[in-house]
Design an enzyme around this catalytic site. Structure first.
Site, PDB file in Angstrom:
ATOM      1  CG  HIS A 130      -1.642   1.254   1.469  1.00 45.79           C
ATOM      2  ND1 HIS A 130      -2.955   1.464   1.068  1.00 45.79           N
ATOM      3  CD2 HIS A 130      -1.268   2.413   2.090  1.00 45.79           C
ATOM      4  CE1 HIS A 130      -3.335   2.672   1.419  1.00 45.79           C
ATOM      5  NE2 HIS A 130      -2.331   3.273   2.040  1.00 45.79           N
ATOM      6  CD  GLU A 131       2.010   3.445   3.693  1.00 54.10           C
ATOM      7  OE1 GLU A 131       2.232   4.543   3.144  1.00 54.10           O
ATOM      8  OE2 GLU A 131       1.004   3.244   4.398  1.00 54.10           O
ATOM      9  CG  HIS A 134       0.122   6.202  -0.648  1.00 52.82           C
ATOM     10  ND1 HIS A 134      -1.011   6.768  -1.191  1.00 52.82           N
ATOM     11  CD2 HIS A 134      -0.267   5.655   0.541  1.00 52.82           C
ATOM     12  CE1 HIS A 134      -2.034   6.564  -0.379  1.00 52.82           C
ATOM     13  NE2 HIS A 134      -1.615   5.892   0.667  1.00 52.82           N
ATOM     14  CD  GLU A 204      -4.979   6.496   2.344  1.00 52.51           C
ATOM     15  OE1 GLU A 204      -4.632   5.307   2.503  1.00 52.51           O
ATOM     16  OE2 GLU A 204      -4.178   7.443   2.407  1.00 52.51           O
TER      17      GLU A 204
END
Length: 289
Positions: A130-131, A134, A204
């Site tokens: 997930h990070e 980003h 998100e």
């Protein structure tokens, strides 16, 4: 689009600082604040990642320090076709993580010791996927700058407020006290609003989806979110966490304070909704019945 948003945020910060200077010191104050804001914009662009990492006492690690964590990040970065980011660890029992940096070549990921202790290998992979999503989506610059901007605006507001409280009571100072009060009650909500304008909830969901692809199974991230949410709601928040940087984490570290004014504006989508989206993604990938 994110680059455009970054410049808009910088322009808004400059205008707000000049307005504060003008309210307190007419044209001289406005000019001083203009110079200060230009310097702040420069520092925010080039050094905001370092500032945020230092605010959490994050320590950079090498492969020798934590071979498993380092290997997870290295593998995921390869999956995402990204340069290897710097890896940091924050000493706190609360599981959480965030990414920072002005671009993919200068990115960093930070995880808490609580995340490493309470999540298994696959769940940590989901979080870091997930990070890195980003980073891949170029979200991290605008998020980091928004955090530093909000912090600076709040600091200026507090300084003016205390100056008004302890100042003398002449007519001029009464005017300054009123200006200080207005700055205090208006600038803080503006700072929060800037963050909300800069960081949309949709990013998100996008990072969740891409993160599920990077780690290979969206359920790794879904299970991780469920655990992190539990700790955020049922344990004391991270002692270093503040509203200016809460939006950077995968789960709001101030989750158990949602009913306070600190969380008047939600920076994250509902976790149950995020998990539902990830479950649907896993079904589409034929990884879940």
């Amino acid at each position: 689009m994110n680059i455009f948003k970054t410049f808009i945020l910088m322009a808004l910060l400059t205008g707000l600082m000049v307005a504060i200077g003008g309210a307190l010191g007419d044209s001289t104050g406005a000019m001083i604040m203009l110079v200060i804001s230009i310097g702040m914009n420069f520092v925010s662009y080039w050094f905001s990642d370092s500032i945020v990492l230092k605010s959490y006492n994050a320590r950079e690690i090498s492969e020798a320090d934590s071979p498993q964590l380092y290997k997870i990040v290295e593998t995921l970065a390869q999956n995402a076709k990204l340069p290897m980011p710097r890896v940091y660890v924050i000493d706190t029992d609360v599981p959480n993580a965030f990414a920072t940096g002005r671009n993919s070549d200068n990115a960093a990921v930070a995880v808490t010791t609580g995340l490493m202790k309470n999540l298994d290998y696959n769940e940590i992979s989901g979080v870091l996927g997930h990070e890195l999503a980003h980073v891949k989506h170029h979200d991290i610059l605008i998020g980091t700058i928004a955090a530093s901007m909000a912090g600076v605006i709040s600091l200026v507001a507090n300084i003016v407020q205390w100056g008004a409280i302890f100042g003398t009571r002449s007519d001029d100072d009464d005017n300054g006290g009123i200006a200080g009060f207005l700055v205090t009650v208006i600038a803080a909500p503006i700072a929060a609003t800037l963050i909300q304008l800069a960081i949309s909830r949709s990013r998100e969901y996008d990072a969740d989806k891409t993160g599920g692809e990077i780690c290979g199974n969206p359920m790794y991230l879904a299970n991780a979110l469920e655990k992190i949410e539990y700790y955020a709601k049922n344990y004391a928040p991270m002692s270093q966490a503040g509203t200016a940087t809460a939006h950077m984490f995968i789960i709001n570290p101030l989750e158990n304070s949602k009913k306070t004014l600190k969380n008047l504006f939600s920076t994250h989508p509902d976790t149950d909704d995020r998990i539902a989206h990830l479950r649907e993604q896993a079904r589409d990938m034929h990884l879940l019945a």
